[in-house]
Design a protein around this motif. Structure first.
Motif, PDB file in Angstrom:
ATOM      1  N   PHE A   1     -10.428   0.422  -0.210  1.00  0.00           N
ATOM      2  CA  PHE A   1     -10.237   1.655  -0.964  1.00  0.00           C
ATOM      3  C   PHE A   1      -9.480   2.694  -0.141  1.00  0.00           C
ATOM      4  N   ARG A   2      -8.801   3.573  -0.869  1.00  0.00           N
ATOM      5  CA  ARG A   2      -8.096   4.709  -0.258  1.00  0.00           C
ATOM      6  C   ARG A   2      -8.676   5.998  -0.810  1.00  0.00           C
ATOM      7  N   LEU A   3      -9.058   6.916   0.083  1.00  0.00           N
ATOM      8  CA  LEU A   3      -9.648   8.183  -0.331  1.00  0.00           C
ATOM      9  C   LEU A   3      -8.573   9.174  -0.741  1.00  0.00           C
ATOM     10  N   LEU A   4      -8.820   9.874  -1.855  1.00  0.00           N
ATOM     11  CA  LEU A   4      -7.977  11.009  -2.231  1.00  0.00           C
ATOM     12  C   LEU A   4      -8.564  12.303  -1.684  1.00  0.00           C
TER      13      LEU A   4
ATOM     14  N   SER B   1      -6.930   0.201  -2.436  1.00  0.00           N
ATOM     15  CA  SER B   1      -5.837   0.183  -1.460  1.00  0.00           C
ATOM     16  C   SER B   1      -4.609  -0.495  -2.067  1.00  0.00           C
ATOM     17  N   PRO B   2      -3.405  -0.173  -1.574  1.00  0.00           N
ATOM     18  CA  PRO B   2      -2.179  -0.725  -2.155  1.00  0.00           C
ATOM     19  C   PRO B   2      -2.121  -2.252  -2.163  1.00  0.00           C
ATOM     20  N   ASP B   3      -2.778  -2.909  -1.193  1.00  0.00           N
ATOM     21  CA  ASP B   3      -2.694  -4.368  -1.112  1.00  0.00           C
ATOM     22  C   ASP B   3      -3.743  -5.076  -1.963  1.00  0.00           C
ATOM     23  N   ILE B   4      -4.571  -4.334  -2.675  1.00  0.00           N
ATOM     24  CA  ILE B   4      -5.610  -4.934  -3.516  1.00  0.00           C
ATOM     25  C   ILE B   4      -5.019  -5.233  -4.891  1.00  0.00           C
TER      26      ILE B   4
ATOM     27  N   LEU C   1     -15.469  -9.570  -6.358  1.00  0.00           N
ATOM     28  CA  LEU C   1     -14.289  -8.886  -6.906  1.00  0.00           C
ATOM     29  C   LEU C   1     -13.012  -9.394  -6.241  1.00  0.00           C
ATOM     30  N   ARG C   2     -13.067  -9.649  -4.959  1.00  0.00           N
ATOM     31  CA  ARG C   2     -11.881 -10.122  -4.240  1.00  0.00           C
ATOM     32  C   ARG C   2     -11.451 -11.512  -4.700  1.00  0.00           C
ATOM     33  N   ARG C   3     -12.381 -12.304  -5.232  1.00  0.00           N
ATOM     34  CA  ARG C   3     -12.055 -13.660  -5.680  1.00  0.00           C
ATOM     35  C   ARG C   3     -11.498 -13.701  -7.101  1.00  0.00           C
ATOM     36  N   GLN C   4     -11.462 -12.566  -7.777  1.00  0.00           N
ATOM     37  CA  GLN C   4     -10.910 -12.555  -9.133  1.00  0.00           C
ATOM     38  C   GLN C   4      -9.424 -12.914  -9.101  1.00  0.00           C
ATOM     39  N   PRO C   5      -8.928 -13.581 -10.144  1.00  0.00           N
ATOM     40  CA  PRO C   5      -7.487 -13.868 -10.188  1.00  0.00           C
ATOM     41  C   PRO C   5      -6.650 -12.632 -10.478  1.00  0.00           C
ATOM     42  N   HIS C   6      -7.250 -11.658 -11.157  1.00  0.00           N
ATOM     43  CA  HIS C   6      -6.553 -10.420 -11.506  1.00  0.00           C
ATOM     44  C   HIS C   6      -7.594  -9.431 -12.036  1.00  0.00           C
ATOM     45  N   PRO C   7      -7.234  -8.176 -12.166  1.00  0.00           N
ATOM     46  CA  PRO C   7      -8.184  -7.208 -12.746  1.00  0.00           C
ATOM     47  C   PRO C   7      -8.520  -7.590 -14.185  1.00  0.00           C
ATOM     48  N   TRP C   8      -9.802  -7.487 -14.525  1.00  0.00           N
ATOM     49  CA  TRP C   8     -10.225  -7.849 -15.875  1.00  0.00           C
ATOM     50  C   TRP C   8     -10.121  -6.671 -16.839  1.00  0.00           C
TER      51      TRP C   8
END
Length: 470
Positions: A370-373, A387-390, A451-458
């Motif tokens: 995660f990236r904090l705002l 984060s951008p790489d997620i 969550l990291r093992r998901q193929p894509h966001p659901w």
């Protein structure tokens, strides 16, 4: 009367004086057949049966203590609850019948005027409201009426009033503009600026601007808007053009945080251009909903024709709230909390809440996903995104999975011009302890491997994603 004489039959209507709630009107009714849900039942239920039906259905609500979406107070001391119970039958508007409740309201206004550094606290006028939404409506009405008086030769035939604010304002300001026919001039977000800035505010002001709204604590990310800088820019505008534009500070949350934790921050009545301030007693004022407060620097900022003097139940009663009847319990609870905590008590509570927010934000950032705002160092609130790489999951997936563990964390998309940015937001309140924060971190860590093992966001259907209404 002779001993053991049988009394005469009671008069037929004597029983009508009995409150039917005193007993179980039908002790076997409703035990075999469920009552209708969308029309009144034909007959009464025993009180315990009715209670259980309502109580059991409400168990399906979320747990308010685990609701990290709301700013509203979810915990008070038992003594405050007792006081509120003792006052819930008092109608706040009956000031002649409940003079002590009315006096407590006046004392709260005086305490807030002093807290917000009014030059002359005795000259400040103010009132309690059902929350900040009503308080904002009142402040906006005063701004419009003062502008209309100054422009009586042009309004309403040739001039339409406008109100300048950031697009991050709470929805009550959009309602005000719609209800009272004021043009909203909204400054969009740009880059990493997520709220109003002085240059953008001044650029939208003209002779029809009734005021500028500065938010001390944006609900989108918990950041303070630069009230002093906005006032300074408007001072320069007046020197250059003669336009005198007042500022209202929407301090729904921040007006009960900054005075205790950010004493060096100048945002309140120390700035001559600040004409009015509102806050929510039921947010960081630490009172159960719903109570808010609206204060004006002096009677000059609140036009007299907005104050109604009502001859009500034997007393002359000035009122300038939108609502009429409402319970006095929340005002009494606010006064109790002011007495109970004092300045040092509020400082300790708010500092503890900020410490929890900052510590939790750092631990979320340390996970690497995660990236904090924001970091919880203004309001005890922080917003973060992936984060951008997620690429396997998004904030809506995180919100949905946390809900399975009981945590209510809103995920939402920012408004124009940052519709590309979706975030999660965590609101830390009194009662959200370091121990609860630890449990939150543990649950979030537990969810991440899956969550990291998901193929894509659901959560590709953003219309079905977690709503944001706060």
């Amino acid at each position: 009367m002779p001993l053991h004489q049988v009394p005469a039959e009671p008069e037929p209507d004597r029983r009508l004086a009995l409150n039917p709630f005193y007993g179980e009107a039908d002790p076997v009714g409703g035990m075999t057949e469920a009552p209708p849900r969308h029309r009144l039942p034909d007959g009464p239920l025993p009180p315990m049966t009715a209670y259980r039906l309502v109580h059991d259905e409400l168990m399906l609500d979320g747990n308010s203590r685990l609701n990290l979406a709301t700013f509203v107070t979810t915990w008070m001391e038992p003594q405050a609850g007792v006081l509120m119970g003792e006052c819930r039958d008092k109608n706040m508007i009956d000031k002649d019948e409940y003079p002590r409740t009315a006096e407590l309201e006046r004392r709260c206004v005086a305490m807030l005027a002093d807290l917000w550094n009014a030059p002359d606290p005795s000259a400040v006028v103010g009132c309690s409201t059902t929350g900040s939404s009503e308080a904002c409506m009142l402040a906006g009405m005063a701004l419009k009426r003062r502008w209309a008086r100054r422009n009586a030769d042009r309004y309403p035939a040739a001039a339409r009033p406008n109100l300048v604010m950031g697009i991050n304002v709470q929805v009550c300001w959009e309602k005000f503009c719609a209800f009272w026919e004021v043009e909203p001039r909204l400054v969009p977000m740009e880059g990493d600026r997520f709220h109003l800035d002085p240059e953008a505010a001044v650029a939208l002001c003209d002779e029809n601007t009734i005021g500028v709204v500065a938010v001390l604590g944006s609900t989108f990310d918990g950041s303070y808007e630069p009230v002093a800088e906005i006032c300074a820019a408007l001072d320069t505008l007046q020197e250059r053009t003669g336009l005198d534009v007042p500022v209202h500070v929407d301090g729904a949350s921040g007006a009960m945080v900054a005075p205790f934790l950010d004493e060096g921050l100048v945002w309140d009545f120390r700035l001559p251009r600040v004409s009015s301030i509102n806050t929510s007693g039921h947010k960081y004022g630490l009172v159960y909903p719903g109570v808010g407060w609206a204060l004006w620097r002096s009677p000059a900022e609140l036009p007299e024709d907005l104050v109604f003097r009502v001859d009500y139940l034997g007393g002359d009663m000035p009122t300038f709230a939108l609502n009429f009847s409402r319970p006095g319990a929340q005002v009494v609870a606010q006064y109790y909390t002011f007495l109970r905590l004092g300045r040092e008590g509020y400082r300790a509570v708010q500092q503890a809440t900020r410490d929890v927010a900052r510590g939790l934000a750092e631990r979320v950032e340390a996970m690497g996903d995660f990236r904090l705002l924001t970091r919880g160092d203004q309001l005890p609130v922080f917003a973060f995104t992936t984060s951008p790489d997620i690429t396997a999951f998004d904030v809506f997936d995180v919100s949905r999975r946390l809900r399975e563990r009981g945590w209510l964390v809103p995920a939402y998309t920012f408004p124009a011009h940052r519709e590309d940015l979706s975030v999660l937001r965590v609101v830390c309140r009194n009662g959200f302890s370091a121990d609860l924060a630890e449990l939150f971190v543990e649950d979030l860590r537990r969810l991440l491997p899956e969550l990291r093992r998901q193929p894509h966001p659901w959560s590709r259907d953003k219309a079905a994603a977690t709503a944001f209404h706060h």
